[in-house]
Motif scaffolding. Structure first.
Motif, short mmCIF file in Angstrom:
data_model
loop_
_atom_site.label_atom_id
_atom_site.label_comp_id
_atom_site.label_asym_id
_atom_site.label_seq_id
_atom_site.Cartn_x
_atom_site.Cartn_y
_atom_site.Cartn_z
N PHE A 169 -6.03 58.25 46.53
CA PHE A 169 -6.46 58.39 47.92
C PHE A 169 -5.35 58.99 48.81
CE2 PHE A 169 -9.99 55.29 47.18
CZ PHE A 169 -11.00 56.04 47.79
N PRO A 170 -5.73 59.47 50.00
CA PRO A 170 -4.71 59.97 50.93
C PRO A 170 -3.70 58.88 51.29
CG PRO A 170 -6.91 60.57 51.69
CD PRO A 170 -7.08 59.64 50.52
N ASN A 171 -2.48 59.29 51.50
CA ASN A 171 -1.40 58.40 51.96
C ASN A 171 -0.93 57.35 50.95
OD1 ASN A 171 -1.03 59.57 54.53
ND2 ASN A 171 -2.92 58.57 55.20
N VAL A 172 -1.31 57.52 49.69
CA VAL A 172 -0.82 56.57 48.68
C VAL A 172 0.58 56.95 48.22
CG1 VAL A 172 -3.14 55.93 47.87
CG2 VAL A 172 -1.90 57.79 46.73
N GLY A 173 1.00 58.19 48.56
CA GLY A 173 2.36 58.62 48.21
C GLY A 173 2.41 59.77 47.21
N LYS A 174 1.34 60.54 47.14
CA LYS A 174 1.28 61.62 46.15
C LYS A 174 2.35 62.70 46.40
CE LYS A 174 -3.09 62.53 46.85
NZ LYS A 174 -3.32 61.50 47.89
N SER A 175 2.43 63.15 47.64
CA SER A 175 3.39 64.24 47.85
C SER A 175 4.82 63.72 47.81
CB SER A 175 3.10 65.02 49.13
OG SER A 175 3.11 64.17 50.23
N THR A 176 5.01 62.46 48.21
CA THR A 176 6.36 61.87 48.10
C THR A 176 6.77 61.84 46.62
OG1 THR A 176 5.81 60.43 49.97
CG2 THR A 176 7.75 59.82 48.68
N LEU A 177 5.84 61.45 45.77
CA LEU A 177 6.14 61.39 44.34
C LEU A 177 6.38 62.78 43.76
CD1 LEU A 177 6.20 59.39 41.83
CD2 LEU A 177 4.04 60.51 41.27
N ILE A 213 0.61 69.17 39.70
CA ILE A 213 -0.27 69.72 40.72
C ILE A 213 -0.87 68.61 41.58
CG2 ILE A 213 -2.37 71.10 41.11
CD1 ILE A 213 -1.89 72.48 38.50
N ASP A 214 -0.75 68.76 42.87
CA ASP A 214 -1.39 67.84 43.81
C ASP A 214 -2.46 68.62 44.56
OD1 ASP A 214 -2.02 65.72 45.45
OD2 ASP A 214 -0.30 65.99 46.79
N THR A 215 -3.62 68.01 44.70
CA THR A 215 -4.74 68.72 45.33
C THR A 215 -5.25 67.93 46.53
OG1 THR A 215 -6.32 67.58 43.94
CG2 THR A 215 -5.55 69.71 43.16
N PHE A 281 1.56 52.29 40.20
CA PHE A 281 1.36 51.38 41.34
C PHE A 281 2.52 51.60 42.28
CE2 PHE A 281 -1.35 49.80 38.08
CZ PHE A 281 -2.46 49.30 38.75
N ASN A 282 2.24 52.31 43.37
CA ASN A 282 3.31 52.75 44.28
C ASN A 282 3.50 51.77 45.44
OD1 ASN A 282 5.28 54.52 45.27
ND2 ASN A 282 3.80 55.61 46.55
N LYS A 283 4.56 52.00 46.16
CA LYS A 283 4.97 51.22 47.35
C LYS A 283 5.24 49.76 46.99
CE LYS A 283 2.24 54.25 50.41
NZ LYS A 283 1.45 54.38 51.63
N MET A 284 5.78 49.57 45.79
CA MET A 284 6.08 48.20 45.36
C MET A 284 7.14 47.56 46.26
SD MET A 284 3.95 47.43 43.09
CE MET A 284 4.57 45.86 42.48
N ASP A 285 7.89 48.39 46.99
CA ASP A 285 8.88 47.82 47.94
C ASP A 285 8.20 47.00 49.03
OD1 ASP A 285 8.91 50.22 50.41
OD2 ASP A 285 8.11 50.75 48.44
N LEU A 286 6.89 47.23 49.23
CA LEU A 286 6.17 46.50 50.29
C LEU A 286 5.35 45.33 49.73
CD1 LEU A 286 4.72 49.54 52.33
CD2 LEU A 286 6.82 48.26 52.80
N ALA A 308 7.97 55.26 45.25
CA ALA A 308 8.27 56.70 45.29
C ALA A 308 9.35 56.97 46.33
CB ALA A 308 7.02 57.50 45.59
N ILE A 309 9.25 56.26 47.43
CA ILE A 309 10.16 56.53 48.55
C ILE A 309 11.60 56.14 48.20
CG2 ILE A 309 10.19 54.43 50.00
CD1 ILE A 309 9.07 56.43 52.22
N GLU A 310 11.75 55.08 47.41
CA GLU A 310 13.10 54.64 47.04
C GLU A 310 13.55 55.22 45.69
OE1 GLU A 310 12.92 50.38 47.27
OE2 GLU A 310 12.99 50.40 49.47
P1 GDP Z 1 -0.15 61.41 50.09
O1 GDP Z 1 -1.11 61.65 51.21
O2 GDP Z 1 -0.78 60.64 49.00
O3 GDP Z 1 0.52 62.66 49.61
O4 GDP Z 1 0.99 60.44 50.65
P2 GDP Z 1 2.45 60.75 51.20
O5 GDP Z 1 3.38 61.06 50.10
O6 GDP Z 1 2.34 61.72 52.31
O7 GDP Z 1 2.86 59.32 51.74
C1 GDP Z 1 2.12 58.66 52.76
C2 GDP Z 1 3.03 57.71 53.50
O8 GDP Z 1 3.45 56.69 52.61
C3 GDP Z 1 4.29 58.38 54.00
O9 GDP Z 1 4.60 57.85 55.26
C4 GDP Z 1 5.33 57.99 52.99
O10 GDP Z 1 6.62 57.91 53.53
C5 GDP Z 1 4.85 56.61 52.58
N1 GDP Z 1 5.29 56.23 51.24
C6 GDP Z 1 5.16 56.98 50.12
N2 GDP Z 1 5.67 56.31 49.05
C7 GDP Z 1 6.13 55.11 49.53
C8 GDP Z 1 6.77 53.98 48.92
O11 GDP Z 1 7.04 53.93 47.72
N3 GDP Z 1 7.06 52.94 49.76
C9 GDP Z 1 6.80 52.97 51.07
N4 GDP Z 1 7.13 51.91 51.80
N5 GDP Z 1 6.20 54.01 51.67
C10 GDP Z 1 5.87 55.08 50.91
#
Ligand code: GDP
Length: 339
Positions: A169-177, A213-215, A281-286, A308-310
């Protein structure tokens, strides 16, 4: 892929003005009077035909044979502009090329056979017919120009590379990864039905080239809600994917409940049924209570907890990616499952 496409008027202008120029060169030459008029008009007609034919041929030759392209591009072209329409437009240009070749011969001979006084009138007839033929391919030229605009910035795919498609889904961290596991800035290209375009990142692993590839806008929403054309856009990806990286936002801060994220996963698994999936399983820091996630884990072996962020867990992903085998798809055979 498609060169600049002229309008019918531009094509005719180019042909006729070159014809005139070449014909004018004969005016100052010493040619017997009774032949001069004929020579000038013959040169005019033949040059015009050749210039127009050269341009048509350069367009036809520059557009690759659609059947020879990788199925991903065939699908891409089909979804974006329509393969049949494209073939029809090129067919139109071929037709015009053939007819103009005939006119060139026919009117060249006619001018030679007749007395010089008639040459200008015959040349005018020839021009009228050439203009009518070129006018008839207006819709084909228009279509090719439309195709050129729409096929601009197509994704550059490396078909030799192992290819991984990211979903979630959007905002799960795809582009960050994507940024974490690939080198340099990802290439952003157009992709049908995605407003943000497709993003392609590259990395090397043990001399193996990997593209990820991210779509955005495609594999990030319920597939059941998609129309046929959007489904085709996904099928095009199916020709490429050697693995799927499905990303859960374990913290649910993306705004989607894990139940819904799990449902999306199931839909994607159904479509990419032959493609292995790695579950992230992303954002495990939270996340405080990881136990809760167990209900969403079907395949422990291929599930990885990350942030992904850390940069947490990236090494584990890389290890998994390194083991992914390229799926052999034989697209050349006639009884191919896709065509
Ligand atoms: P996408 O829409 O799936 O590509 O998601 P993004 O990569 O743009 O990430 C959406 C938001 O989640 C951004 O504000 C990121 O900084 C945040 N985010 C991504 N990965 C993590 C993570 O591992 N931990 C936390 N706390 N935030 C994250």
């Amino acid at each position: 892929m498609i060169p600049t496409i002229p309008t019918p008027d531009e094509l005719l202008d180019k042909g006729f003005s070159r014809g005139k120029k070449q014909a004018d060169l004969l005016r100052s030459q010493k040619i017997p009077k009774h032949l001069k008029g004929k020579r000038i008009e013959e040169r005019r007609v033949v040059t015009s035909c050749q210039v127009i034919k050269d341009k048509l041929k350069s367009i036809i030759d520059a557009v690759p044979e659609i059947e020879s392209l990788h199925p991903f591009y065939q699908d891409y072209i089909d979804i974006t502009v329509g393969v049949d329409d494209m073939k029809q437009a090129l067919g139109g240009l071929n037709w015009a090329y053939g007819i103009i070749t005939q006119l060139e011969k026919e009117y060249g001979a006619k001018i030679r056979k007749n007395p010089s006084e008639k040459a200008t009138a015959i040349q005018k007839q020839a021009y009228g017919r050439i203009a009518s033929v070129v006018g008839k391919i207006k819709k084909d030229l228009d279509f090719l120009d439309f195709a050129k605009q729409n096929l601009r910035n197509m994704p550059t795919i490396d078909f030799e590379a192992t290819t991984i498609v990211i979903a979630g889904f959007p905002n799960v961290g795809k582009s960050t990864l994507l940024r974490q596991i690939t080198e340099a800035e990802p290439q952003v290209a157009n992709y049908p039905f995605t407003t943000k375009g497709i993003q392609i990142g590259h990395t090397e692993m043990h001399w193996k080239h990997i593209q990820i590839i991210d779509t955005p806008g495609l594999l990030d929403r319920p597939i059941l809600e998609m129309n046929d054309i959007e489904m085709n856009a996904i099928v095009a990806l199916e020709h490429l994917a050697d693995a799927i990286l499905f990303i859960f936002d374990a913290s649910e801060t993306c705004g989607f409940h894990l139940d819904n994220q799990y449902n999306l996963l199931k839909q994607i698994e159904k479509i990419f049924s032959d493609v292995p999936v790695i579950y992230l399983f992303n954002k495990m820091d939270l996340v405080e209570d990881a136990e809760y996630l167990n209900q969403y884990i079907d395949d422990e072996e291929n599930s990885i907890f990350i942030s992904a962020i850390e940069g947490e867990g990236i090494d584990k992903i890389n290890k998994k990616i390194n083991r992914i085998k390229k799926i052999e798809r034989n697209f050349d055979e006639e009884d191919d499952e896709y065509y």
